[in-house]
Design a protein around this motif. Structure first.
Motif, short mmCIF file in Angstrom:
data_model
loop_
_atom_site.label_atom_id
_atom_site.label_comp_id
_atom_site.label_asym_id
_atom_site.label_seq_id
_atom_site.Cartn_x
_atom_site.Cartn_y
_atom_site.Cartn_z
N GLU A 307 0.88 -1.17 0.04
CA GLU A 307 -0.02 0.05 -0.06
C GLU A 307 0.86 1.32 0.00
OE1 GLU A 307 -3.89 -1.23 2.42
OE2 GLU A 307 -3.48 0.77 2.03
N GLU A 308 1.92 1.03 0.76
CA GLU A 308 2.86 2.56 0.72
C GLU A 308 3.47 2.76 -0.70
OE1 GLU A 308 4.30 1.69 5.25
OE2 GLU A 308 5.04 3.37 4.17
N ALA A 309 3.75 1.61 -1.19
CA ALA A 309 4.38 2.05 -2.61
C ALA A 309 3.46 2.04 -3.86
CB ALA A 309 5.61 1.01 -2.69
N ARG A 310 2.41 1.43 -3.79
CA ARG A 310 1.36 1.36 -4.68
C ARG A 310 1.24 2.52 -5.65
NH1 ARG A 310 -4.57 -0.04 -3.10
NH2 ARG A 310 -3.73 -1.92 -2.18
N GLU A 311 1.55 3.74 -5.09
CA GLU A 311 1.33 4.93 -6.25
C GLU A 311 2.49 4.91 -7.28
OE1 GLU A 311 2.36 8.64 -4.30
OE2 GLU A 311 3.29 7.85 -2.65
N ASP A 314 0.89 4.55 -10.61
CA ASP A 314 -0.04 5.65 -11.29
C ASP A 314 0.81 6.33 -12.46
OD1 ASP A 314 -0.98 7.49 -8.06
OD2 ASP A 314 -1.41 5.58 -8.97
N CYS A 315 2.13 5.97 -12.54
CA CYS A 315 3.14 6.58 -13.31
C CYS A 315 2.41 6.72 -14.95
CB CYS A 315 4.35 6.02 -13.46
SG CYS A 315 5.31 6.57 -14.84
N ALA A 370 12.80 17.10 -6.57
CA ALA A 370 12.54 17.78 -7.72
C ALA A 370 11.64 17.11 -8.53
CB ALA A 370 13.67 18.29 -8.73
N CYS A 371 11.67 15.55 -8.66
CA CYS A 371 10.65 14.72 -9.32
C CYS A 371 9.31 14.87 -8.62
CB CYS A 371 11.17 13.21 -9.06
SG CYS A 371 11.54 12.72 -7.29
N TYR A 372 9.17 14.96 -7.67
CA TYR A 372 7.68 15.01 -7.02
C TYR A 372 6.90 16.29 -7.33
CZ TYR A 372 4.17 14.92 -3.24
OH TYR A 372 2.89 14.86 -2.65
N ILE A 379 3.02 11.49 -7.81
CA ILE A 379 3.60 10.55 -7.15
C ILE A 379 4.77 10.84 -6.06
CG2 ILE A 379 4.94 8.14 -7.28
CD1 ILE A 379 4.02 8.03 -10.28
N ASN A 380 4.50 10.49 -4.84
CA ASN A 380 5.47 11.28 -3.64
C ASN A 380 6.62 10.22 -3.93
OD1 ASN A 380 6.91 12.10 -1.86
ND2 ASN A 380 5.05 12.45 -0.57
#
Lengths: 471, 210, 242
Positions: A307-311, A314-315, A370-372, A379-380
């Motif tokens: 769950e904590e890495a699921r995002e 989203d890519c 910078a990516c976020y 995506i954090n």
């Protein structure tokens, strides 16, 4: 099950690969120039939108929602696509996907296929399977063509040949296209590619593509591109095969209104890319008579479970994080040993491939954020990187010297009293290395610091000692 | 032995979230602009501006003079053999040009044509985009892909400002394949220099009709 | 106001001058500064490197030490970012209601130094005099996590005698990144090379920032190159007087 991300399992660790790459001055110039250009263009077209943040929020929410109900949407997509004359296949891993596709091509006795850019096929190493079956794949994306002819590997998600400059490209074309002469302007190189590929477009009868989005509500597939090779490959052949990761599903047609605004502005800094193709199954009298979709898992369901890495899923593969990343800027994509490079690669590859083969990737970041800042679907990435680092430590992948040092440091920092002891101890331990107020050649793991940087000696009096004196 | 589909779905379902899918979907905050605010003239001007940005020539004429305008444009480009779609009525066609219907032509024949003349389904001003809906009357996809030149007629009433407004209309198009075109084909793969004209039509001309 | 100083473990040990400068400025402005000796470290290095378990006792110590402090000030934007961004999550993961509440109440009272001056104390001119050409490197945590915006800049612009020179490509990370500087020393050095190049291009005598971690790294290369430019923490510039 053989989950695979290209050849990531055999790739050297990030620090090892990076050490060589930062010494390649041509590469660093090319990468810097390219990322500067795209960043500037992106900034321009993002700043002109008053609702950019609202679009990002919606994009994030739509993706997160879809992942929570992925089973429903995948089944809906299959139903609608099949109703429209398409044929849907499911592949658990890279080998299964390759097998399905090779069998489909073989069934029509074809020896050549034309391919549109699909990173997913790099992930499964599809071209190698095709070649092994006696089938020649022709990459038609200009950059992928450059990479293929140059017998090289892609180094960026959107601009895969960004590590090459025009002189290098000219050399590759002259040699591999067997040309007598060739100008060195980008226009000349593009014209050469057009001529070389046109013959293929008009005659090869099987096409392979990826998909940027697959719409559950309608069973449609969406391909976003600039050059026109996508349209060629999805329209002109008789048989079309589409390989798509299961995370590319979006719920409804109208959700495209969000992603078609987020993607072109983030990927190439354009208000809209030249061509988008949206089609459903088979359209009689227009395009391929046979259409197959291969839905690929290859580790994505693993990512879903966390769950904590699921995002990570989203890519939308825009590449904006690569362009913003100060680490990528110094090494290019090859350092990540995977078709997915840069910040997204650092979190996606270890989760698909497994931490064992890519444990150095979550550490390939200074966590600058910078990516976020630029991710169109929010995506954090720094948060996920830290989460994966915790996993790497938990699973025992970090060297024992580091673990021992961290435990010792935690002990020393647990209270003010212990810190005071540690400070005094450090001032004593530094003596062998101290010279004229500086510390030279620190040992062990710390050697990396003094290899490149001076380090001032620890002051004789700490702040708290000064404060105690004051009182 | 379970099939690949069953296995994959089972792995997804092991995560356990279900219920309220529709409510959750409806609850997604969509605070981005969904309706345009420009006047009709501003919209037309914006679309022209964006198309110029992409390197397209934009011509204008009233409905009664389409044939003259088309003739002028084609003469200016030196085009004499053009493919047309069934949608194009006879009185839009100039006399001094050979116009061919698409009678199931092969790809080589399409390649040899001078270009193609079509209408469109709608146009998006903010992004400079022409949307084509492909059907027997509007022309199959290969028609606007293989020839090197595309001349497109856009009525002012077909122009919307924002992408969401366009998508609203496009939802009603059913299963017809759709192509969105924003300028001629391009690449920035060589040293990030944007080069126009790779595989799709290298020249795109637009006629705005009142 | 009673301001409790969280000096941070590395400033305490390696950059005591920065702490002295913070005390000097705040006292000059008429506030009382206290230093609680039981303080140690925020746990950032451990947490960011994946040693979450080891970071937790450090969080607990921080919470225990500062629970009843009115206002806490730290001259380190990365430490404040650690507390603001990650402490609530770490607390949630303990599942312990008491810890979750304590952290929730404490976090809003923690300020980075320039935030404290501009937002909490409402002051940009602290009466400083520093006749040098200075360029400002915006630390990533300050820039992105804390969104410090133009606060450091406004403080510098109010310093008499100071010439502020813009840093090219300022928003590029300097390459420190905590343990990143060691684990990926080559890339860190490459990033640092770009940063020092930018600093030297300004012609400034001094490079400043809200974080000594960045400055230690940047100064490490400037010193190695014998470049003739030095790094000074923002607080020390603000403490300087005629």
């Amino acid at each position: 099950m053989s989950v695979r991300v290209g050849h990531a399992a055999e790739a050297p660790s990030f620090p090892q690969a990076a050490e060589k790459l930062v010494r390649n001055t041509q590469l660093r110039r090319n990468v810097r120039h390219a990322t500067n250009v795209i960043r500037r263009k992106r900034a321009r077209v993002v700043e002109e939108l008053p609702d950019w943040e609202e679009l990002r929020e919606a994009g994030h929410a739509i993706k997160q929602h879809t992942l929570r109900h992925l089973d429903f949407y995948l089944e809906e997509f299959e139903r609608k696509c099949t109703e429209a004359g398409g044929c849907v296949h499911w592949a658990r891993d890279a080998d299964e996907a390759n097998r399905i596709i090779v069998d489909l091509v073989r069934a029509h006795d074809e020896k050549e296929v034309i391919k549109v850019k699909t990173m997913t096929s790099d992930e499964t190493a599809l071209n190698e399977s095709l070649a092994a079956a006696g089938i020649t794949p022709f990459e038609t994306d200009l950059a992928d063509l450059i990479v293929q002819l140059g017998e090289d590997r892609p180094s960026h998600i959107v601009v895969p040949a960004l590590h090459r400059n025009k002189m290098e490209i000219r050399q590759i074309f002259l040699e591999k296209m067997k040309l007598e002469n060739l100008g060195d302007r980008p226009e000349d190189l593009t014209a050469a590619a057009r001529k070389y590929l046109r013959e293929k477009f008009l005659n090869v009868r099987t096409g392979i593509t990826g998909a940027n989005f697959a719409i559950a509500e309608t069973g449609s597939v969406v391909v976003v591109e600039s050059e026109g090779n996508g349209r060629m490959c999805i329209t002109l052949p008789r048989v079309l095969i589409c390989l798509v990761g299961i995370e590319k599903i979006i719920p409804r047609f109208e959700d495209l209104e969000v992603f078609l605004q987020l993607l072109p502005r983030s990927a190439t800094g354009e208000r809209m890319n030249p061509y988008n193709s949206i089609w459903t199954g088979v359209a009689p009298g227009d395009g391929p008579e046979e259409f197959h979709v291969v839905l690929l898992d290859n580790g994505r369901t693993n990512v879903l479970r966390d769950e904590e890495a699921r995002e990570t899923l989203d890519c939308i593969r825009c590449g904006a994080c690569l362009n913003a990343c100060p680490v990528y800027r110094q090494t290019g994509g090859h350092a990540y040993g995977s078709v997915y490079g840069g910040p997204i690669g650092a979190i996606l590859t270890p989760q698909l491939q497994s931490m064992r083969h890519s444990q150095s990737l979550p550490y390939a970041s200074s966590l600058c954020g910078a990516c976020y800042e630029v991710c169109p679907v929010k995506i954090n990435i720094p948060e996920v990187l830290i989460h994966l680092r915790a996993k790497a430590v938990e699973q025992g992948y970090e060297p024992w010297q580091e673990r021992a040092a961290m435990k010792a440091a935690a002990f020393a920092l647990a209270s003010g009293t212990r810190l005071e002891v540690a400070q005094k101890l450090a001032r004593v331990m530094q003596l062998p290395f101290e010279h004229e107020g500086r510390l030279d050649h620190l040992p062990g793991m710390l050697a990396g610091w003094t290899a490149f940087r001076d380090l001032d000696a620890i002051p004789k009096q700490s702040f708290r000692e000064w404060w105690a004196e004051r009182e | 032995m379970s099939s690949a589909k069953e296995e994959i779905l089972a792995r997804i379902r092991a995560n356990g979230e279900k219920d309220s899918r529709e409510a959750e979907y409806d609850g997604i905050a969509r605070n981005y602009r969904q309706t345009g605010t420009l006047s009709k003239d501003e919209r037309i001007a914006l679309l022209a501006d964006r198309l110029h940005d992409y390197g397209c020539a934009v011509h204008r004429c009233p409905e009664a003079e389409i044939a003259t305008c088309v003739g002028d444009v084609l003469r200016g480009r030196g085009k004499t053999h053009l493919l047309i779609t069934p949608e194009i009525p006879a009185d839009w066609l100039p006399n001094d040009c050979e116009l061919l219907a698409d009678s199931g032509l092969g790809y080589d024949e399409l390649d040899r044509a001078d270009g193609v003349l079509t209408r469109c389904a709608l146009a998006i001003a903010a992004t400079g985009t022409i949307v084509l809906r492909h059907a027997p009357d509007t022309g199959r996809r290969a028609l606007t892909l293989v020839p090197d030149y595309h001349l497109c007629i856009v009525f002012e009433s077909q122009m919307v400002e924002l992408v969401p407004e366009a998508m609203q209309q496009m939802r009603a198009y059913g299963r017809a394949p759709l192509t969105t075109i924003s300028g001629p084909s391009a690449t920035s793969d060589i040293e990030m220099t944007r080069i126009q004209g790779v595989h799709g039509p290298r020249t795109l001309d637009i006629i705005f009709v009142k | 106001m009673n301001i409790s100083l969280f000096i941070t473990c590395y400033n305490d040990t390696l950059f005591p001058e920065t702490g002295k400068a913070v005390v000097a400025v705040l006292e000059r402005l008429g506030h009382r500064v206290e230093f609680r000796r039981a303080q140690s470290c925020c746990g950032q290095m451990h947490y960011n490197t994946g040693y979450q378990k080891e970071a937790l006792p450090l969080l607990r110590n921080f919470v225990e030490v500062f629970a009843d402090a009115e206002v806490i000030c730290a001259p380190s934007s990365s430490c404040v970012a650690m507390i603001r961004d990650h402490y609530p999550k770490m607390a949630r993961e303990t599942g312990d209601e008491k810890t979750i509440n304590e952290v929730a109440e404490l976090v809003p009272r923690v300020f980075e130094f320039s935030e404290l001056l501009v937002d909490k104390l409402g002051v940009a001119d602290v009466g400083a005099f520093y006749p040098h050409a200075v360029t400002l490197h915006p630390s990533c945590h300050g820039l992105r996590s804390l969104a410090l915006g133009d606060k450091p800049r406004r403080l510098l612009e109010a310093v008499r005698g100071l010439t502020l020179v813009d840093l090219p490509e300022a928003e590029q990370c300097c390459g420190f990144g905590g343990t990143f500087a060691i684990k990926n020393a080559d890339v860190s050095a490459a990033m640092l090379s770009d940063k020092t190049g930018a600093v030297l291009a300004t012609g400034a005598e001094v490079c400043t920032a809200t974080d000594n971690s960045c400055l230690m790294h940047i100064n490490g290369a400037l010193s190695r190159q014998r470049a003739g430019v030095k790094c000074v923490h923002l607080a020390e510039i603000l403490a300087a007087r005629a």
